[in-house]
Design an enzyme around this catalytic site. Structure first.
Site, PDB file in Angstrom:
ATOM      1  CG  ASP A 271     -21.369  48.288 -14.037  1.00 46.12           C
ATOM      2  OD1 ASP A 271     -21.711  48.367 -14.989  1.00 46.12           O
ATOM      3  OD2 ASP A 271     -20.894  47.064 -13.863  1.00 46.12           O
ATOM      4  CD  GLU A 461     -23.898  42.358 -16.621  1.00 47.22           C
ATOM      5  OE1 GLU A 461     -24.316  42.971 -15.482  1.00 47.22           O
ATOM      6  OE2 GLU A 461     -23.593  42.916 -17.705  1.00 47.22           O
TER       7      GLU A 461
HETATM    8  C1  BGC Z   1     -25.868  46.697 -21.166  1.00 46.33           C
HETATM    9  C2  BGC Z   1     -25.629  46.059 -19.846  1.00 46.33           C
HETATM   10  C3  BGC Z   1     -26.817  46.510 -18.710  1.00 46.33           C
HETATM   11  C4  BGC Z   1     -28.035  45.914 -19.346  1.00 46.33           C
HETATM   12  C5  BGC Z   1     -29.044  46.211 -18.384  1.00 46.33           C
HETATM   13  C6  BGC Z   1     -27.347  46.070 -21.575  1.00 46.33           C
HETATM   14  O1  BGC Z   1     -27.622  46.460 -22.802  1.00 46.33           O
HETATM   15  O2  BGC Z   1     -25.146  46.253 -22.072  1.00 46.33           O
HETATM   16  O3  BGC Z   1     -24.700  46.685 -19.434  1.00 46.33           O
HETATM   17  O4  BGC Z   1     -26.370  45.755 -17.621  1.00 46.33           O
HETATM   18  O5  BGC Z   1     -28.294  46.438 -20.686  1.00 46.33           O
HETATM   19  O6  BGC Z   1     -30.265  46.687 -18.810  1.00 46.33           O
HETATM   20  C1  BGC Z   2     -21.578  45.348 -16.571  1.00 44.90           C
HETATM   21  C2  BGC Z   2     -20.297  45.929 -16.906  1.00 44.90           C
HETATM   22  C3  BGC Z   2     -20.297  46.485 -18.275  1.00 44.90           C
HETATM   23  C4  BGC Z   2     -21.402  47.489 -18.359  1.00 44.90           C
HETATM   24  C5  BGC Z   2     -21.376  48.225 -19.508  1.00 44.90           C
HETATM   25  C6  BGC Z   2     -22.640  46.346 -16.819  1.00 44.90           C
HETATM   26  O1  BGC Z   2     -23.843  45.825 -16.834  1.00 44.90           O
HETATM   27  O2  BGC Z   2     -21.586  44.939 -15.425  1.00 44.90           O
HETATM   28  O3  BGC Z   2     -19.359  44.930 -16.632  1.00 44.90           O
HETATM   29  O4  BGC Z   2     -19.096  46.813 -18.526  1.00 44.90           O
HETATM   30  O5  BGC Z   2     -22.561  46.848 -17.975  1.00 44.90           O
HETATM   31  O6  BGC Z   2     -21.914  47.388 -20.767  1.00 44.90           O
END
Ligand code: BGC
Ligand code: BGC
Length: 565
Positions: A271, A461
């Protein structure tokens, strides 16, 4: 293949951190758009151009190994403005129909393929055992068997069939036990500045599961098993830990259990910066995770550093050539499977994105997701009485869609085209309805019937972890104003999980849990006026008090007795 070519295949980079020529130079195997990795302008055409730029660079290399372009198409091709947005998984869990879920997978694959995208980080096959978790809506529910059934259906839809001739790679996530972490167990690694500025977020997302092995396996493994049996060729490791050990470095669970015992022949992807959490020493973190069984690393930013570390680790023997060859074989196997049915995106019109037939399917899914929590005797309401409609959510696509929509966290507002509840009501023939978002009509006039639409604010999240999930600020007041003015009040709740709203439940004449129905509320009125019947059942127990939340943690059979509102 040279070592550089192999390591490149194991590297996944965020679209904003590399150029197409980097893809060629470093033999990059995969590019992703994270939740905010959208092109500007965010149109289907711009997506197609973005993806094509990277894909052509890969195709132009000596080996011409196709690129995997990954996104979180978790309820439709949901980063793309203008795509059909289907209900989030909790709603599909309420509808509980595999064939419906399979068709949604198929439509999602078509909308992805039209933008050139061939990999979705979906389905989340999480069994959410505590609704305080900010990812509860990504889960089909708390019952393991139910989650397993729907997970397989979505994978099979995404995998396509010879009718559509379109398939995308699916990625059941997050392995293993992501839905069973303990409130307050998140170990915010001090070297990860990532969390700074997020305040009270991340209370259980990315936390620790303390389940005994037996329970971890019986409650959380079956959805992966069924998704793999349905053809899934990638699996994402979970940010979470089991008994204090991060899954990203867990050799027994990733290699022993998943690849060994379960015979998974696809590849494991890490991830977003998940590897970084294993150690403050990034070289050590990379070595640990690759040796534990991670095959492709979602770096996602500093890919040059990752590649250099991989070369050093192979040179000094801390990662064996066998491990590299195994990882690359798995990745290439999945690529061959996708490429087998790869249609040139140009063969699919851009209008596939958000096509009417997909929006009709989304409308059906939203209708079938809705659960009537109370008030069976006051429904259906009559179309001949004057109706007062209240609540911002009644006319707000962003609230209707929730997180992972156009942006990572989602947001209120007109984020993408679709049909709101108010727009759907206005299409009901001869309906005498007025809409006042605040519920305050400015007069003392009473209405025979009120429909108030209240909602949770969008999130994704950790920012969605919440001790007492409830309505967005101001919505209780809107509800109260509506209550004063209406003889019969029907409340429609948009939320990613059951909410602690005992006053709304008690003081409404009827309550509908509509979850996060997506871009098409078109058919919701038919449930209120009686031309369609409610079909949804609760995929999660609905709490009657805040105190109940911590008691209602655990498997479905232990909690559902508590669930009547
Ligand atoms: C991403 C997530 C990531 C988050 C944390 C988002 O732009 O899609 O996957 O966890 O940024 O910075
Ligand atoms: C999430 C994933 C996701 C990834 C890419 C992460 O923060 O936990 O589920 O697929 O970002 O966006």
């Amino acid at each position: 293949m040279s070592l550089s070519e192999k390591i490149g295949q194991m590297t996944q980079v965020s679209n904003d951190s590399l150029t197409p020529s980097d893809v060629a130079e470093f033999h990059i195997g995969s590019v992703l758009s994270g939740g905010d990795g959208n092109p500007s302008p965010n149109t289907p055409g711009a997506w197609r151009d973005l993806v094509r730029g990277f894909a052509e660079a890969a195709a132009g290399t000596k080996l011409a190994i196709p690129l995997l372009y990954g996104v979180d198409a978790v309820h439709g091709n949901s980063n793309v403005r203008g795509a059909t947005i289907f209900p989030h998984n909790i709603g599909l869990g309420a509808a509980g129909d595999s064939e419906l879920v399979r068709r949604i997978g198929e439509a999602t694959a078509l909308e992805m393929a039209a933008t050139g995208i061939n990999w979705t980080f979906a389905p989340a096959v999480s069994v959410a055992e505590d609704i305080r978790w900010g990812r509860t809506f990504e889960s089909f529910g708390r019952d393991t068997h139910h989650v397993a059934t729907l997970a397989a259906a979505l994978v099979s839809g995404l995998s396509g069939d010879s009718n559509t001739g379109v398939r995308v790679l699916s990625c059941p996530k997050h392995f293993l036990g992501d839905g069973s972490t303990t409130w307050g167990s998140v170990d915010r690694k001090p070297w990860m500045q990532w969390w700074d500025g997020w305040g009270e977020s991340w209370m259980m997302d990315q936390g620790d599961s303390t389940l005994p092995y037996e329970d971890l396996i019986t409650r959380h493994l079956p959805p992966f098993r069924s998704a793999i049996d349905a053809g899934a060729l990638s699996v994402m490791a979970s940010y979470s830990s089991w008994k204090g050990d991060k899954l990203h470095g867990h050799v027994e669970l990733l290699t022993g259990l998943l690849k060994g015992e379960q015979g998974f022949s696809g590849f494991v992807v890490s991830d977003w910066m998940g590897v970084d959490q294993l150690s403050p020493d990034y070289s050590e973190a990379v070595t640990m995770s690759i040796n534990a069984g991670v095959d492709m690393v979602m770096v996602p930013f500093e890919f040059r550093r990752f590649i250099a570390i991989m070369h050093d680790a192979v040179a000094d023997g801390s990662i064996s050539m066998d491990r590299i060859d195994d990882a690359v074989t798995r990745i290439l196997g999945a690529k061959l499977w996708v490429a087998d049915w790869r249609r040139d995106p140009d063969e699919l019109p851009l209008s596939t994105v958000g096509a009417d037939r997909h929006r009709e399917l989304a409308a059906e899914a939203a209708r079938r997701s809705a659960v009537l929590l109370s008030g069976a005797t006051v429904l259906p309401i009559s179309t001949s009485d004057p109706i007062l409609v209240g609540g911002q959510a009644a006319d707000d696509i962003g609230l209707q869609c929730g997180g992972w929509t156009v942006g990572w966290q989602g947001s209120a507002g007109a984020t993408t085209p679709g049909t709101t509840l108010w727009e759907a009501l206005r299409k009901v023939p001869n309906l005498d309805a007025v809409y006042e978002p605040t519920g305050d009509t400015g007069t003392s006039e009473r209405y025979r019937i009120g429909i108030v639409c209240v909602a949770e604010d969008p999130y994704a999240e950790g920012p969605g972890d919440c001790a007492v999930p409830s309505l967005r600020p101001g919505d209780v007041e809107v509800f109260q104003r509506m209550r004063e003015r209406c003889d019969v009040l029907v409340s429609i709740v948009y939320s990613g999980r059951p909410l602690v709203i005992p006053e709304v439940v008690a003081d409404s004449d009827a309550v509908v849990a509509a979850w996060l129905p997506g871009s098409e509320a078109t058919e919701l009125p038919s449930l209120l006026f009686g031309s369609a019947q409610f079909e949804g059942t609760l995929p999660q127990p609905w709490p009657t008090s805040a105190e109940q939340l911590s008691r209602q943690v655990g498997p479905a059979d232990r909690t559902t007795t508590d669930s009547a509102p």
